[in-house]
Design a protein around this motif. Sequence first.
Motif, PDB file in Angstrom:
ATOM      1  N   PHE A   1       1.555 -17.490   5.659  1.00 22.53           N
ATOM      2  CA  PHE A   1       2.574 -16.687   6.331  1.00 22.53           C
ATOM      3  C   PHE A   1       3.436 -15.910   5.338  1.00 22.53           C
ATOM      4  N   GLN A   2       3.352 -16.260   4.037  1.00 18.10           N
ATOM      5  CA  GLN A   2       4.154 -15.540   3.044  1.00 18.10           C
ATOM      6  C   GLN A   2       3.526 -14.209   2.632  1.00 18.10           C
ATOM      7  N   ARG A   3       2.241 -14.048   2.860  1.00 19.00           N
ATOM      8  CA  ARG A   3       1.588 -12.801   2.465  1.00 19.00           C
ATOM      9  C   ARG A   3       1.896 -11.708   3.489  1.00 19.00           C
ATOM     10  N   ARG A   4       2.733 -10.779   3.106  1.00 15.53           N
ATOM     11  CA  ARG A   4       3.008  -9.623   3.945  1.00 15.53           C
ATOM     12  C   ARG A   4       2.132  -8.449   3.483  1.00 15.53           C
ATOM     13  N   VAL A   5       1.853  -7.560   4.394  1.00 12.24           N
ATOM     14  CA  VAL A   5       1.116  -6.333   4.090  1.00 12.24           C
ATOM     15  C   VAL A   5       2.068  -5.184   4.419  1.00 12.24           C
ATOM     16  N   ILE A   6       2.530  -4.495   3.384  1.00 12.92           N
ATOM     17  CA  ILE A   6       3.622  -3.530   3.512  1.00 12.92           C
ATOM     18  C   ILE A   6       3.105  -2.140   3.163  1.00 12.92           C
ATOM     19  N   GLY A   7       3.282  -1.207   4.080  1.00 13.92           N
ATOM     20  CA  GLY A   7       2.798   0.146   3.861  1.00 13.92           C
ATOM     21  C   GLY A   7       3.919   1.162   3.827  1.00 13.92           C
ATOM     22  N   PHE A   8       3.881   2.037   2.837  1.00 17.63           N
ATOM     23  CA  PHE A   8       4.874   3.107   2.699  1.00 17.63           C
ATOM     24  C   PHE A   8       4.197   4.460   2.908  1.00 17.63           C
TER      25      PHE A   8
ATOM     26  N   GLY B   1       2.319  11.616  14.752  1.00 14.81           N
ATOM     27  CA  GLY B   1       2.101  10.516  15.683  1.00 14.81           C
ATOM     28  C   GLY B   1       1.507   9.270  15.065  1.00 14.81           C
ATOM     29  N   ALA B   2       1.155   9.319  13.777  1.00 18.19           N
ATOM     30  CA  ALA B   2       0.472   8.182  13.148  1.00 18.19           C
ATOM     31  C   ALA B   2       1.382   6.966  13.014  1.00 18.19           C
ATOM     32  N   TYR B   3       2.660   7.181  12.756  1.00 18.09           N
ATOM     33  CA  TYR B   3       3.576   6.045  12.586  1.00 18.09           C
ATOM     34  C   TYR B   3       3.679   5.240  13.874  1.00 18.09           C
TER      35      TYR B   3
ATOM     36  N   GLU C   1       0.853  -1.191   0.000  1.00 17.23           N
ATOM     37  CA  GLU C   1       0.000   0.000   0.000  1.00 17.23           C
ATOM     38  C   GLU C   1       0.887   1.239   0.000  1.00 17.23           C
ATOM     39  N   CYS C   2       0.705   2.064  -1.004  1.00 15.26           N
ATOM     40  CA  CYS C   2       1.508   3.273  -1.180  1.00 15.26           C
ATOM     41  C   CYS C   2       0.684   4.480  -0.746  1.00 15.26           C
ATOM     42  N   GLY C   3       0.914   4.914   0.482  1.00 11.83           N
ATOM     43  CA  GLY C   3       0.122   5.968   1.093  1.00 11.83           C
ATOM     44  C   GLY C   3      -0.737   5.370   2.180  1.00 11.83           C
ATOM     45  N   VAL C   4      -0.322   5.506   3.435  1.00 11.06           N
ATOM     46  CA  VAL C   4      -0.948   4.796   4.550  1.00 11.06           C
ATOM     47  C   VAL C   4      -1.793   5.727   5.423  1.00 11.06           C
ATOM     48  N   LEU C   5      -1.303   6.958   5.642  1.00  8.28           N
ATOM     49  CA  LEU C   5      -1.924   7.926   6.541  1.00  8.28           C
ATOM     50  C   LEU C   5      -2.094   7.303   7.933  1.00  8.28           C
ATOM     51  N   PHE C   6      -3.317   7.133   8.423  1.00  6.24           N
ATOM     52  CA  PHE C   6      -3.519   6.612   9.779  1.00  6.24           C
ATOM     53  C   PHE C   6      -3.565   5.087   9.843  1.00  6.24           C
ATOM     54  N   GLY C   7      -3.576   4.414   8.689  1.00  6.93           N
ATOM     55  CA  GLY C   7      -3.419   2.973   8.683  1.00  6.93           C
ATOM     56  C   GLY C   7      -4.681   2.144   8.609  1.00  6.93           C
TER      57      GLY C   7
ATOM     58  N   LEU D   1      -0.926  -3.986  -5.631  1.00  8.20           N
ATOM     59  CA  LEU D   1      -0.268  -2.696  -5.458  1.00  8.20           C
ATOM     60  C   LEU D   1      -1.360  -1.641  -5.357  1.00  8.20           C
ATOM     61  N   TYR D   2      -1.482  -1.051  -4.182  1.00  7.86           N
ATOM     62  CA  TYR D   2      -2.545  -0.074  -3.914  1.00  7.86           C
ATOM     63  C   TYR D   2      -1.920   1.322  -3.968  1.00  7.86           C
ATOM     64  N   LEU D   3      -2.264   2.075  -5.004  1.00 11.67           N
ATOM     65  CA  LEU D   3      -1.687   3.397  -5.219  1.00 11.67           C
ATOM     66  C   LEU D   3      -2.563   4.465  -4.568  1.00 11.67           C
ATOM     67  N   ASP D   4      -2.058   5.026  -3.474  1.00  9.22           N
ATOM     68  CA  ASP D   4      -2.818   6.060  -2.759  1.00  9.22           C
ATOM     69  C   ASP D   4      -1.880   7.183  -2.315  1.00  9.22           C
ATOM     70  N   PHE D   5      -0.848   7.446  -3.111  1.00  9.59           N
ATOM     71  CA  PHE D   5       0.046   8.560  -2.808  1.00  9.59           C
ATOM     72  C   PHE D   5      -0.575   9.907  -3.191  1.00  9.59           C
ATOM     73  N   ASP D   6      -1.537   9.884  -4.079  1.00 12.61           N
ATOM     74  CA  ASP D   6      -2.254  11.080  -4.537  1.00 12.61           C
ATOM     75  C   ASP D   6      -1.473  11.920  -5.548  1.00 12.61           C
TER      76      ASP D   6
END
Length: 253
Positions: free
Chosen positions: A91-98, A132-134, A67-73, A182-187
């Motif tokens: 267990f191989q499926r990771r959820v990765i946020g930038f 503080g969101a991170y 996920e590209c663009g997480v904000l508050f998660g 691939l979730y594009l949410d960088f705006d």
Amino acid sequence: MHDPRTQARFDLTSREALEEYFTNSPGSATEKLENFAKYVPRQNLARFLARYEIFKLIKDVQGSIVECGVLFGGGLMSFAKLSAILEPYNFQRRVIGFDTFTGFPDIDAADLKGKPERKSAHLKQHGFAADGAYEDLLRAVELFDISRFLNHFPKVEVVPGDFAQTAPKYLQDYPHLVVSCLYLDFDIYQPTRIALEQFLPRMPKGSVLVFDELNEEAFPGETIAVMEMLDLNKLRVRRFDFEPRISYAVIGD
């Protein structure tokens, strides 16, 4: 986060009323969460349902969710919990946020194209900053892991910082990464283009590319980046009848 250029006044009024209702409603905080449909705005519930439909599309596709663009998660943790519920052994499926978590690092000229009066008020340096969101999201992941099956395998990873630096570094550290969604949410333009450059080659046939602001007048940069990187004539871009912003394409469809 009310944006007067893209949201009607009644949206803000409704949110204020819901917040007051949530605060004064009977029951403990946990009991309120267990009855979340009473309090969650309809639009946000629709976005959760859209993510559920997207997850069903990639459930049998190998690879992690980026996920590209997480904000508050909220979106990131939706995908994480859907994975824990629907595929507890994967267990191989990771959820990765930038995310920078300090808002937009810069605004490109591509982001400012079109009518100025129709641009989002957040379209500026440090727009959508989430102080503080991170740290808060790391705590959410910690709590999520307590009751998760196979919780000795990490599921959620949050990567803070400027995506232009963090994405190449992440792929250097994890060269095996395959991406099922691939979730594009960088705006905005620049990180969206980088995301497509870095992750699209790692998406197998059947994986899903999701757009959060495609064809969105308030944030033209995402669409411009997509049009530069992809041939829209060869891409079947679908949408949901209950959620206006989220659209997606299945790779190889």
